[in-house]
Design an enzyme around this catalytic site. Structure first.
Site, PDB file in Angstrom:
ATOM      1  N   HIS A   1      26.487  34.878 -21.037  1.00  0.00           N
ATOM      2  CA  HIS A   1      26.324  35.724 -22.231  1.00  0.00           C
ATOM      3  C   HIS A   1      27.679  36.103 -22.828  1.00  0.00           C
ATOM      4  CE1 HIS A   1      22.156  35.746 -21.152  1.00  0.00           C
ATOM      5  NE2 HIS A   1      22.344  36.493 -20.081  1.00  0.00           N
TER       6      HIS A   1
ATOM      7  N   ASP B   1      18.086  29.987 -20.114  1.00  0.00           N
ATOM      8  CA  ASP B   1      17.896  31.308 -19.526  1.00  0.00           C
ATOM      9  C   ASP B   1      16.425  31.677 -19.313  1.00  0.00           C
ATOM     10  OD1 ASP B   1      18.165  33.957 -18.752  1.00  0.00           O
ATOM     11  OD2 ASP B   1      19.519  34.530 -20.340  1.00  0.00           O
TER      12      ASP B   1
HETATM   13  C1  NGQ Z   1      17.977  38.002 -15.199  1.00  0.00           C
HETATM   14  N1  NGQ Z   1      18.167  37.965 -17.585  1.00  0.00           N
HETATM   15  O1  NGQ Z   1      18.664  38.075 -14.198  1.00  0.00           O
HETATM   16  O2  NGQ Z   1      16.963  37.307 -15.257  1.00  0.00           O
HETATM   17  C2  NGQ Z   1      18.441  38.744 -16.426  1.00  0.00           C
HETATM   18  C3  NGQ Z   1      17.745  40.069 -16.519  1.00  0.00           C
HETATM   19  C4  NGQ Z   1      19.323  41.656 -15.453  1.00  0.00           C
HETATM   20  C5  NGQ Z   1      18.928  38.053 -18.646  1.00  0.00           C
HETATM   21  N2  NGQ Z   1      19.963  38.797 -18.553  1.00  0.00           N
HETATM   22  C6  NGQ Z   1      18.000  40.966 -15.398  1.00  0.00           C
HETATM   23  N3  NGQ Z   1      18.676  37.418 -19.744  1.00  0.00           N
HETATM   24  O3  NGQ Z   1      20.262  41.182 -16.077  1.00  0.00           O
HETATM   25  O4  NGQ Z   1      19.416  42.691 -14.816  1.00  0.00           O
HETATM   26 ZN    ZN Z   2      20.338  35.080 -16.722  1.00  0.00          ZN
END
Ligand code: NGQ
Ligand code: ZN
Length: 456
Positions: free
Chosen positions: A271, A322
């Protein structure tokens, strides 16, 4: 899947540029042995369209493919955000059996291949049983993803993720995070077993993924930082995590990483959305890759990456899907460029005097950055690299009348159709006439898993 030893491309994008009548020989392990432009097809498998290198997908949480499109509804309280989406994801993740995880991943990987991705970096934190107890084999879930990749025929960089905390630098975890949690010893067992499982497989390798500054401590990061391979970490996706990091450490997340970790070509910052100008400049200088996930970042309301400044400083980028609300390289590249246009009231952003086509500029960027992030030898049509080839059908209505770099612009910026006709991964034909060669069986298993997950 048919293994072909020689391919012949009517036109192919080589490191030196577009070339016609290119014969590509593949060795027994699936690597390119030779590339010869201006050659007759002979008995080679013909690819009559425009052939580009297969695109590496540098960020996947495969299980989230089963949520795509199903987490859009307003919650009763309103004020929906990344953080409410995450609560939904935690409820959903509790339902996955190993069999479900494998079936969903296989469907995702087949879809990725159909759209021109030939490698996936699986950022894997769904390690344990629903109550947080490890499976009899602590790497059970990692191995399910490897099995899915082998079934679909996609290359994979398996990234076991270290997840220990529920907020910046040591907060106790949330109930919904139970399946993700390990201490360093438990994590090392998963890493060792994952490494053993990819050993000797030319289509698979393993790296490391400290989840985020919210999930590990500085000491844990330090313990992983001398690893000789890809290290992926989520960073600065949401304004709230920037604020929390500033409050806890006095530094923004990417500044903290720049100051405290040996960022270099091994590192991938997923990101990297919220950067100030100094972070843009200094991150670009490290040689680390910014792992952009444009359709997910748009879906989750993250923000817009500072692409022009980062590219101007020589920064390296790659793309990932993602949460898999998109599964196509063309859609990620389009979202990446058009989000810049919306913010800056400009067009043709990812271009320069020597590179007037954003489709080409972005593709070149994410091939190089994605290859680096994968830690595997791929990303171009050249001897010694994986034979990962994507044939775009230049008679498809979307591409008709376009050629070379202008065809790449048409692929990225027009229409919704999918002109990928053939995908070759590691020398094997995995997509023919636009369809994955095992699409039906993979979809049947996915349908059964979805019934279990949605009824459960
Ligand atoms: C994840 N996803 O790890 O799947 C994360 C969300 C987080 C994204 N950041 C959970 N898109 O970052 O705590
Ligand atoms: Zn992720």
């Amino acid at each position: 899947m048919t293994s072909v030893r020689e391919f012949w491309a009517a036109r192919a994008l080589l490191p030196s540029g577009w070339a016609d009548a290119v014969r590509i020989a593949v060795d027994a392990a699936g690597f390119i042995a030779s590339v010869e432009p201006g050659a007759p097809p002979g008995a080679a498998r013909r690819l009559p369209g425009h052939v580009i290198p297969g695109v590496p997908n540098l960020h996947s949480h495969a299980f989230q493919r089963a949520m795509a499109g199903g987490a859009e509804r307003r919650s009763p309280a309103g004020h929906d955000s990344f953080w409410t989406w995450r609560e939904t994801m935690y409820r959903f993740v509790a339902r996955f059996s190993p069999e479900d995880a494998e079936a969903v991943a296989a469907q995702l990987y087949a879809e990725c291949l159909e759209h021109g991705f030939t490698s996936i970096a699986e950022f894997h934190y769904l390690h344990h049983q629903p109550d947080g107890t490890p499976y009899a084999d602590p790497a059970e879930m990692a191995k399910r993803h490897l099995a899915a990749a082998r079934r679909a025929g996609i290359g994979i960089t398996m990234l076991p993720s270290l997840y220990r905390h529920g907020g910046i630098f040591g907060k106790e975890p949330h109930q919904g995070q139970r399946r993700f949690l390990n201490d360093i010893d438990g994590f090392c067992r998963i890493v060792e077993a994952t490494r053993a499982a990819v050993d000797g497989d030319p289509q698979a390798s393993a790296g490391l993924a400290p989840h985020s500054l919210r999930a590990v401590t500085p000491a844990m990061l330090q313990a992983l930082a001398d690893f000789d391979g890809p290290i992926h970490i989520h960073a600065a996706e949401q304004p709230k995590e920037v604020e929390e990091c500033l409050a806890a450490t006095g530094a923004r997340p990417v500044r903290w990483l720049l100051d405290n970790m040996p960022l270099d070509r091994r590192w991938v910052l997923i990101h990297a959305t919220h950067l100030d100008a100094g972070e843009v400049r200094d991150l670009a200088k490290t040689g680390a890759v910014a792992g952009l996930c444009p359709t997910t970042e748009a879906s989750l309301g993250d923000g817009i990456f500072r692409l022009p400044g980062f590219l101007a400083e020589g920064g390296r980028i790659g793309i990932g899907t993602d949460s898999h609300v998109g599964t196509a390289p063309a859609f990620e590249l389009r979202q990446l460029e058009t989000s810049q246009r919306l913010r800056d009231h400009a067009r043709a952003v990812a271009t320069g005097d020597q590179n007037p086509h954003p489709g080409r500029t972005l593709l070149d960027g994410v091939l190089a950055g994605g290859a680096q992030a994968s830690g595997r030898n791929l990303g171009a049509i050249a001897p010694g690299l994986r034979a990962d080839l994507v044939e775009l059908d230049d008679t498809h209505p979307l591409l008709l009348g376009r050629a070379a770099d202008a065809l790449l612009d048409a692929w990225v910026f027009s229409g919704q159709g999918n002109p990928v006709r053939t995908t070759v991964c590691g020398g094997k034909v995995v997509v023919e006439a636009g369809r994955h060669v095992r699409a039906m069986a993979i979809r049947d298993d996915f349908a059964r898993a979805m019934r279990r997950l949605l009824d459960g």
